[in-house]
Write a protein that holds these residues in place. Structure first.
Motif, PDB file in Angstrom:
ATOM      1  N   ALA A  15       0.703  -1.228  -0.038  1.00 23.99           N
ATOM      2  CA  ALA A  15       0.338  -0.001  -0.280  1.00 23.99           C
ATOM      3  C   ALA A  15       0.924   0.660   0.068  1.00 23.99           C
ATOM      4  CB  ALA A  15      -0.858  -0.101   1.603  1.00 23.99           C
ATOM      5  N   GLY A  16       2.045   1.119  -0.369  1.00 19.08           N
ATOM      6  CA  GLY A  16       2.422   2.055  -0.392  1.00 19.08           C
ATOM      7  C   GLY A  16       2.612   3.309  -1.226  1.00 19.08           C
ATOM      8  N   ALA A  17       1.659   2.830  -2.214  1.00 22.12           N
ATOM      9  CA  ALA A  17       1.423   4.048  -3.337  1.00 22.12           C
ATOM     10  C   ALA A  17       0.056   5.429  -2.667  1.00 22.12           C
ATOM     11  CB  ALA A  17       0.235   3.173  -4.306  1.00 22.12           C
ATOM     12  N   LEU A  18       0.072   5.135  -1.437  1.00 18.27           N
ATOM     13  CA  LEU A  18      -1.224   5.990  -0.405  1.00 18.27           C
ATOM     14  C   LEU A  18       0.226   7.084   0.442  1.00 18.27           C
ATOM     15  CD1 LEU A  18      -3.087   3.824   2.253  1.00 18.27           C
ATOM     16  CD2 LEU A  18      -3.961   4.604  -0.006  1.00 18.27           C
ATOM     17  N   LEU A  19       0.941   7.096   0.344  1.00 17.77           N
ATOM     18  CA  LEU A  19       2.240   7.855   0.655  1.00 17.77           C
ATOM     19  C   LEU A  19       2.360   9.276   0.090  1.00 17.77           C
ATOM     20  CD1 LEU A  19       4.376   5.246   2.011  1.00 17.77           C
ATOM     21  CD2 LEU A  19       2.658   6.078   3.924  1.00 17.77           C
ATOM     22  N   PRO A  20       2.884   8.682  -1.163  1.00 14.54           N
ATOM     23  CA  PRO A  20       2.155  10.703  -1.577  1.00 14.54           C
ATOM     24  C   PRO A  20       1.321  11.289  -1.146  1.00 14.54           C
ATOM     25  CG  PRO A  20       3.231   9.233  -3.080  1.00 14.54           C
ATOM     26  CD  PRO A  20       1.993   8.578  -2.018  1.00 14.54           C
ATOM     27  N   ARG A  21       0.385  10.590  -0.704  1.00 18.40           N
ATOM     28  CA  ARG A  21      -0.777  11.387  -0.154  1.00 18.40           C
ATOM     29  C   ARG A  21      -0.383  12.625   1.184  1.00 18.40           C
ATOM     30  NH1 ARG A  21      -5.868  13.879   1.003  1.00 18.40           N
ATOM     31  NH2 ARG A  21      -6.520  13.775   2.983  1.00 18.40           N
ATOM     32  N   PHE A  22       0.576  12.213   1.526  1.00 21.12           N
ATOM     33  CA  PHE A  22       1.324  12.470   3.130  1.00 21.12           C
ATOM     34  C   PHE A  22       2.936  13.159   2.784  1.00 21.12           C
ATOM     35  CE2 PHE A  22      -1.140   8.704   4.455  1.00 21.12           C
ATOM     36  CZ  PHE A  22      -1.794   9.003   5.403  1.00 21.12           C
ATOM     37  N   ALA A  23       3.314  13.345   1.644  1.00 16.87           N
ATOM     38  CA  ALA A  23       4.167  13.987   1.993  1.00 16.87           C
ATOM     39  C   ALA A  23       5.069  14.423   0.389  1.00 16.87           C
ATOM     40  CB  ALA A  23       5.251  12.783   2.524  1.00 16.87           C
ATOM     41  N   VAL A  24       5.569  15.177  -0.092  1.00 16.80           N
ATOM     42  CA  VAL A  24       5.472  15.202  -1.724  1.00 16.80           C
ATOM     43  C   VAL A  24       7.166  15.255  -1.265  1.00 16.80           C
ATOM     44  CG1 VAL A  24       4.005  16.408  -2.597  1.00 16.80           C
ATOM     45  CG2 VAL A  24       6.066  18.062  -1.555  1.00 16.80           C
ATOM     46  N   ALA A  25       8.200  15.322  -2.539  1.00 18.27           N
ATOM     47  CA  ALA A  25       9.212  15.431  -2.832  1.00 18.27           C
ATOM     48  C   ALA A  25       9.867  16.177  -1.645  1.00 18.27           C
ATOM     49  CB  ALA A  25       9.911  14.763  -3.936  1.00 18.27           C
ATOM     50  N   GLU A  26      11.003  15.836  -1.226  1.00 15.12           N
ATOM     51  CA  GLU A  26      12.248  16.706  -0.194  1.00 15.12           C
ATOM     52  C   GLU A  26      12.597  18.031  -1.942  1.00 15.12           C
ATOM     53  OE1 GLU A  26      14.753  14.879   1.300  1.00 15.12           O
ATOM     54  OE2 GLU A  26      13.737  13.324   2.924  1.00 15.12           O
ATOM     55  N   ILE A  27      13.388  18.916  -0.831  1.00 12.35           N
ATOM     56  CA  ILE A  27      13.514  20.215  -2.148  1.00 12.35           C
ATOM     57  C   ILE A  27      14.497  20.633  -1.290  1.00 12.35           C
ATOM     58  CG2 ILE A  27      12.839  22.294  -2.846  1.00 12.35           C
ATOM     59  CD1 ILE A  27      10.019  21.740  -2.797  1.00 12.35           C
ATOM     60  N   PRO A  28      15.820  21.193  -1.724  1.00 13.01           N
ATOM     61  CA  PRO A  28      16.078  22.279  -1.005  1.00 13.01           C
ATOM     62  C   PRO A  28      16.621  23.072  -0.817  1.00 13.01           C
ATOM     63  CG  PRO A  28      17.648  20.971  -2.979  1.00 13.01           C
ATOM     64  CD  PRO A  28      16.050  20.114  -2.878  1.00 13.01           C
ATOM     65  N   GLU A 269       8.926  37.586 -10.376  1.00 13.11           N
ATOM     66  CA  GLU A 269      10.101  37.966 -11.040  1.00 13.11           C
ATOM     67  C   GLU A 269      11.887  36.941 -10.537  1.00 13.11           C
ATOM     68  OE1 GLU A 269      12.591  42.228 -10.681  1.00 13.11           O
ATOM     69  OE2 GLU A 269      10.740  42.223  -9.873  1.00 13.11           O
ATOM     70  N   GLU A 270      11.586  36.931  -8.709  1.00  7.90           N
ATOM     71  CA  GLU A 270      12.270  36.331  -8.124  1.00  7.90           C
ATOM     72  C   GLU A 270      12.597  34.473  -8.342  1.00  7.90           C
ATOM     73  OE1 GLU A 270      13.333  36.876  -4.089  1.00  7.90           O
ATOM     74  OE2 GLU A 270      12.800  38.992  -3.946  1.00  7.90           O
ATOM     75  N   ALA A 271      11.647  34.122  -9.550  1.00  2.00           N
ATOM     76  CA  ALA A 271      11.681  32.585  -9.662  1.00  2.00           C
ATOM     77  C   ALA A 271      11.577  31.721  -8.822  1.00  2.00           C
ATOM     78  CB  ALA A 271      12.269  32.516 -10.801  1.00  2.00           C
ATOM     79  N   ARG A 272      10.884  32.111  -7.417  1.00  2.00           N
ATOM     80  CA  ARG A 272      10.929  31.854  -6.063  1.00  2.00           C
ATOM     81  C   ARG A 272      10.436  30.290  -5.987  1.00  2.00           C
ATOM     82  NH1 ARG A 272      12.849  34.301  -2.070  1.00  2.00           N
ATOM     83  NH2 ARG A 272      12.978  31.717  -1.079  1.00  2.00           N
ATOM     84  N   THR A 273      10.885  29.196  -5.777  1.00  5.16           N
ATOM     85  CA  THR A 273       9.942  27.375  -5.262  1.00  5.16           C
ATOM     86  C   THR A 273       8.906  28.562  -4.256  1.00  5.16           C
ATOM     87  OG1 THR A 273      11.468  26.220  -6.185  1.00  5.16           O
ATOM     88  CG2 THR A 273      10.630  25.832  -4.494  1.00  5.16           C
TER      89      THR A 273
END
Length: 301
Positions: A15-28, A269-273
């Motif tokens: 059931a690991g496919a459920l986990l993206p509901r809880f967290a997205v990829a890490e961003i530096p 303008e700063e193209a910020r995440t």
């Protein structure tokens, strides 16, 4: 069984496919990384957010975003920052008593491998229920027992003022009562900051007032990091297409509109995440200029 055991069992069962509901990829971001963890979603009357706006201009914006009906169901994305020494939450979600569709933060943190005891700091954007009421657990004890608590001084002063409940308006009186009760219980633990303060190493507070009197956003890691905007931009449709419109979900609509307009221009303008508490796709993406307004370009799109 403990929540962590349940989730581990589900993953083992495929059931690991459920986990993206809880967290997205890490961003530096600066010396660490950020990701978002879900607290579920709100269910709001459309009038609470969009009441009083010009329907002829509003309708095509909502249609383009697939928004219809009398209710809005914005997601709730709590930002999680981690580095070698810190595990920081920006806001704590709604807890168990605000509405049934929210209050999933503990489960989401479990899925992300974070226990409440691991959290070292909680930094608040503002004190609305979906951002504050998860401060206490089901027994009225601190939900994050080892965490330092940090809030903008103006926001604290507003919600702890006994007159706020009399001036906030009938539809938000419960917000005031709930905030005052919770903040009173942690008064000895709260630390305060001002606009432009470095609240933690590499994390700078940015005053984005209007949604609430002391609403704060946070620049995490500078230009190559992320900008946590809280509810300064509270949806991906009208707030982007018409940032200058004064909307009903803001406590000071005119100030919030001016703040949002200036903020959107800067972020584009700063193209910020950016990470928005109520933006879709985990809340992470960029602000892109489009015509007379802007659009949200989700990180996973």
């Amino acid at each position: 069984m403990h929540r962590r055991e349940v989730l581990a069992g589900l993953a083992a069962a495929g059931a690991g496919a459920l986990l993206p509901r809880f967290a997205v990829a890490e961003i530096p971001a600066g010396a660490g990384t950020v990701r978002t963890v879900s607290d579920g979603n709100l269910v709001l009357p459309r009038s609470f957010v969009l009441g009083g706006l010009p329907e002829e201009e509003l309708a095509p914006i909502l249609k383009a975003h697939g928004v219809s009906g009398d209710q809005l169901t914005p997601p709730c994305n709590v930002t999680l920052y981690q580095d070698d020494t810190r595990t920081v939450l920006f806001d704590v979600g709604a807890g168990a008593t605000f509405m049934p569709s929210a209050g999933e933060l503990f489960e989401s943190l479990d899925a992300a491998g974070v226990a409440p005891e691991d959290v070292t700091e909680v930094v608040f954007t503002h004190a609305h229920p979906d951002h504050l009421w998860g401060l206490l657990d089901d027994f009225g004890d601190p939900a994050f027992p080892n965490a330092r608590l940090m809030m903008g001084r103006a926001e604290w002063d507003y919600w702890t003022d006994p007159e706020t409940v009399n001036t906030i308006g009938a539809e938000r009186q419960a917000f005031a009562v709930g905030a005052a009760r919770r903040l009173e219980m942690v008064a000895d633990q709260m630390e305060f900051f001002e606009d432009d303060d470095e609240v933690l190493p590499g994390i700078v507070a940015v005053g984005t007032f209007g949604h609430t009197p002391g609403h704060m956003s946070f620049d995490v890691g500078g230009g190559d990091g992320v900008f946590v905007i809280g509810d300064a931009v509270a949806n991906a449709h009208v707030a982007f297409a018409r940032p200058g419109w004064a909307t009903a979900n803001d406590q000071d609509p005119e100030t919030a509109a001016a703040t949002r307009t200036a903020l959107m221009g800067r972020l584009a303008e700063e193209a910020r995440t950016v990470i928005g508490f109520h933006l879709p796709h985990g809340g992470t993406g960029r602000v892109v200029a489009e015509g007379d307004g802007y659009r949200f370009e989700a990180a996973d799109s």
